[in-house]
Design a protein around this motif. Structure first.
Motif, short mmCIF file in Angstrom:
data_model
loop_
_atom_site.label_atom_id
_atom_site.label_comp_id
_atom_site.label_asym_id
_atom_site.label_seq_id
_atom_site.Cartn_x
_atom_site.Cartn_y
_atom_site.Cartn_z
N ASP A 1 -43.53 48.95 -88.61
CA ASP A 1 -42.88 48.54 -89.86
C ASP A 1 -43.85 48.60 -91.04
O ASP A 1 -43.47 48.96 -92.16
CB ASP A 1 -42.31 47.12 -89.72
CG ASP A 1 -41.23 47.04 -88.64
OD1 ASP A 1 -40.64 48.10 -88.32
OD2 ASP A 1 -40.98 45.94 -88.13
N PHE A 2 -45.12 48.25 -90.75
CA PHE A 2 -46.13 48.30 -91.80
C PHE A 2 -46.35 49.73 -92.27
O PHE A 2 -46.44 50.00 -93.47
CB PHE A 2 -47.43 47.70 -91.24
CG PHE A 2 -48.59 47.75 -92.18
CD1 PHE A 2 -48.66 46.92 -93.28
CD2 PHE A 2 -49.63 48.66 -91.97
CE1 PHE A 2 -49.74 46.97 -94.14
CE2 PHE A 2 -50.71 48.71 -92.83
CZ PHE A 2 -50.76 47.86 -93.91
N ALA A 3 -46.42 50.68 -91.30
CA ALA A 3 -46.61 52.09 -91.66
C ALA A 3 -45.41 52.61 -92.45
O ALA A 3 -45.56 53.37 -93.41
CB ALA A 3 -46.82 52.93 -90.40
N VAL A 4 -44.20 52.18 -92.06
CA VAL A 4 -43.00 52.59 -92.81
C VAL A 4 -43.05 52.05 -94.23
O VAL A 4 -42.71 52.74 -95.20
CB VAL A 4 -41.73 52.11 -92.08
CG1 VAL A 4 -40.49 52.35 -92.93
CG2 VAL A 4 -41.59 52.84 -90.74
N ALA A 5 -43.49 50.78 -94.37
CA ALA A 5 -43.60 50.19 -95.70
C ALA A 5 -44.62 50.93 -96.55
O ALA A 5 -44.40 51.18 -97.75
CB ALA A 5 -43.98 48.71 -95.59
N LEU A 6 -45.75 51.31 -95.93
CA LEU A 6 -46.74 52.10 -96.67
C LEU A 6 -46.16 53.43 -97.11
O LEU A 6 -46.42 53.91 -98.21
CB LEU A 6 -47.99 52.33 -95.81
CG LEU A 6 -48.90 51.13 -95.55
CD1 LEU A 6 -50.11 51.57 -94.74
CD2 LEU A 6 -49.36 50.50 -96.86
N GLY A 7 -45.35 54.03 -96.21
CA GLY A 7 -44.72 55.30 -96.56
C GLY A 7 -43.76 55.16 -97.73
O GLY A 7 -43.55 56.12 -98.48
N ARG A 8 -43.18 53.97 -97.90
CA ARG A 8 -42.28 53.73 -99.04
C ARG A 8 -43.05 53.38 -100.30
O ARG A 8 -42.43 53.17 -101.35
CB ARG A 8 -41.29 52.62 -98.71
CG ARG A 8 -40.27 52.97 -97.65
CD ARG A 8 -39.12 51.99 -97.67
NE ARG A 8 -39.59 50.64 -97.42
CZ ARG A 8 -39.54 50.04 -96.23
NH1 ARG A 8 -39.07 50.70 -95.19
NH2 ARG A 8 -39.97 48.81 -96.07
N GLY A 9 -44.36 53.28 -100.18
CA GLY A 9 -45.16 52.95 -101.35
C GLY A 9 -45.42 51.47 -101.54
O GLY A 9 -45.95 51.06 -102.58
#
Length: 483
Positions: free
Chosen positions: A216-224
């Motif tokens: 989830d953290f990596a996905v959040a980083l991907g969203r900026g």
């Protein structure tokens, strides 16, 4: 039928397992396999041990009875033989029989009249015993379907076969004990699997939760969403990975902030000469060009702003190529003096206009492995910075010395110096914390110089020296032959 046309129940069954479920299923499967294999070996060993013990006990008892029966047969004492057989065969699970050399039944512990109608030579083990060989094994009972172990011992005296003692024992009790043991082992195995499943589920959840959080953290980083952080504190590799991911997020946040700052500063720096140029051209268009003196001054302003804009664009292009690693280096071994002289000659005219002296002092045998064009560009950036802050009548010193496997270049000016708070930031693009160090120029020279030196495997730093003046130190790799 496509996957979208499948019923929901089918799609659910086809859904791949997540990490926690796969870990649980794999570990539980290994536990079942290991515990089941261990239980099977234990039960097999138990059954073999008790069967072997029963066979050994039966053989010992048969041998003992055969010794006694031999004397009775030798004296033809049929009555005592019958009593012997009935006494030792009285146990319900035991069947004891004595056969004549021709296979006739002489005595039996069983009360069944069908005993004398049996062809004993066809009973397992009897024929071999009548041939003089002890026979033992497992077979069905002669009157039923229970499993029994038997032992047939030939009775021999003085080389003559007097008969055969056959003793058999029912395995029903042993099988009952075996079933009880199997049930006990299975219950224990079930308890182990239940407890193990709970532990495995807890273990898988403990590993799966941080992995899901990292996903989830990596996905959040991907969203900026660069401000998010992982709250995972574990003394293992997952904790180290979470800490590294947090540091990566911090670096990404810093890079994003630097990018935004760079864009804002670049936009400002580009807008200023464009605005000045537009105002100048509008003034000329509005009639300022009718005055020759005013027209000449406005044209000089336009040329200066155009030159400034071109320098800024070129610096931005150079910086972009260097940061992207697209700038190719043509490195080879060259003497350092010509490179330094070329850079100093480039600012010599401006230095004379400002009455600033240049002093070049270097070891004569310094040969470095560099791209001379790029290093000359980096030196020119540093010298240009020193010239801007040198007072009239000041001195710029360029000193080069051998330091181990590197050549160390020091560029020292006599300007106002650099505040301690600004030293870590002087190589950043458009850094403006100390306005006294931004007297014209694009604000990109030192950033370009640092990236050129870094690309050569060298370093550029600000020396920790007291004011007045600032000293920039460059370390460049010497040629292999000069090391």
């Amino acid at each position: 039928m496509t996957r979208g046309d499948m019923p929901a129940s089918v799609r659910f069954r086809l859904r791949p397992l997540d990490v926690r479920q796969r870990l649980f299923a794999t570990t539980l499967g290994l536990l079942v396999l290991g515990a089941g294999s261990l239980a099977s070996v234990v039960l097999w060993s138990f059954a073999r041990f008790f069967l072997a013990s029963a066979e050994a006990d039966l053989a010992a008892r048969t041998q003992a009875i055969a010794e006694t029966a031999a004397e009775l047969l030798e004296h033809r004492d049929d009555e005592r033989l019958r009593v012997l057989v009935e006494r030792y065969g009285a146990q319900e699970s035991i069947a004891l029989r004595v056969l004549a050399p021709d296979g006739r039944l002489l005595a039996t512990s069983q009360k069944d009249p069908r005993e004398h109608a049996i062809d004993w030579t066809a009973v397992p083990g009897v024929a071999g015993a009548l041939a003089g060989h002890e026979q033992s094994g497992t077979a069905k009972g002669t009157h039923g379907y229970d499993d029994r172990i038997y032992d047939n011992v030939p009775i021999v005296r003085d080389g003559q076969l007097l008969g055969v003692v056959r003793m058999s024992r029912s395995l029903a009790q042993l099988q009952a004990h075996t079933r009880e043991t199997v049930f006990t082992v299975l219950v224990a195995l079930g308890v182990i699997l239940a407890v193990g499943s709970g532990f495995i589920a807890w273990f898988a959840r403990g590993l799966g939760r941080p992995i899901a959080q990292m996903r989830d953290f990596a996905v959040a980083l991907g969203r900026g969403e660069l401000g998010t952080r992982l709250a995972i504190a574990r003394p293992d590799e997952l904790g180290e990975l979470a800490a590294e991911l947090n540091r990566m997020a911090e670096r990404l946040g810093a890079l994003e902030q630097e990018r935004r700052s760079f864009l804002a500063n670049a936009s400002h720096e580009l807008r200023t000469p464009v605005s000045n140029l537009r105002v100048t051209l509008q003034a000329l268009d509005d009639g300022a060009g009718d005055d020759p003196e005013l027209r000449a001054r406005f044209l000089r302003t336009a040329v200066d702003e155009t030159t400034r804009l071109g320098s800024l664009i070129q610096d931005l292009l150079d910086l972009g190529h260097l940061e992207a690693g697209a700038a190719r280096l043509d490195r080879h071994d060259v003497p350092l003096r010509p490179v330094l002289e070329r850079a100093t000659r480039a600012i010599e005219g401006r230095a004379l206009d400002r009455r600033v002296s240049l002093l070049l002092d270097l070891d004569e045998d310094l040969t470095v492995n560099i791209d001379p064009e790029r290093i000359a560009q980096a030196l020119l950036c540093v010298l240009d910075n020193a010239l801007k802050f040198s007072p009239p009548g000041g001195l710029i010193e360029v000193v080069a010395r051998r330091r181990g496997t590197h050549a160390e270049l020091a560029v020292r000016d006599q300007g106002p110096g650099i505040a301690d708070a600004d030293r870590p930031h002087v190589f950043e693009q458009f850094y403006t914390a100390d306005r006294s160090r931004r007297r014209g120029g694009t604000g990109l020279g030192l950033a370009i110089a640092r990236r050129i030196v870094d690309a050569h495997g060298g370093t550029i730093t600000v020396a920790d020296e007291p004011s007045p003046g600032a000293t920039f130190v460059l370390r460049l790799p010497l040629a292999a032959a000069a090391v």
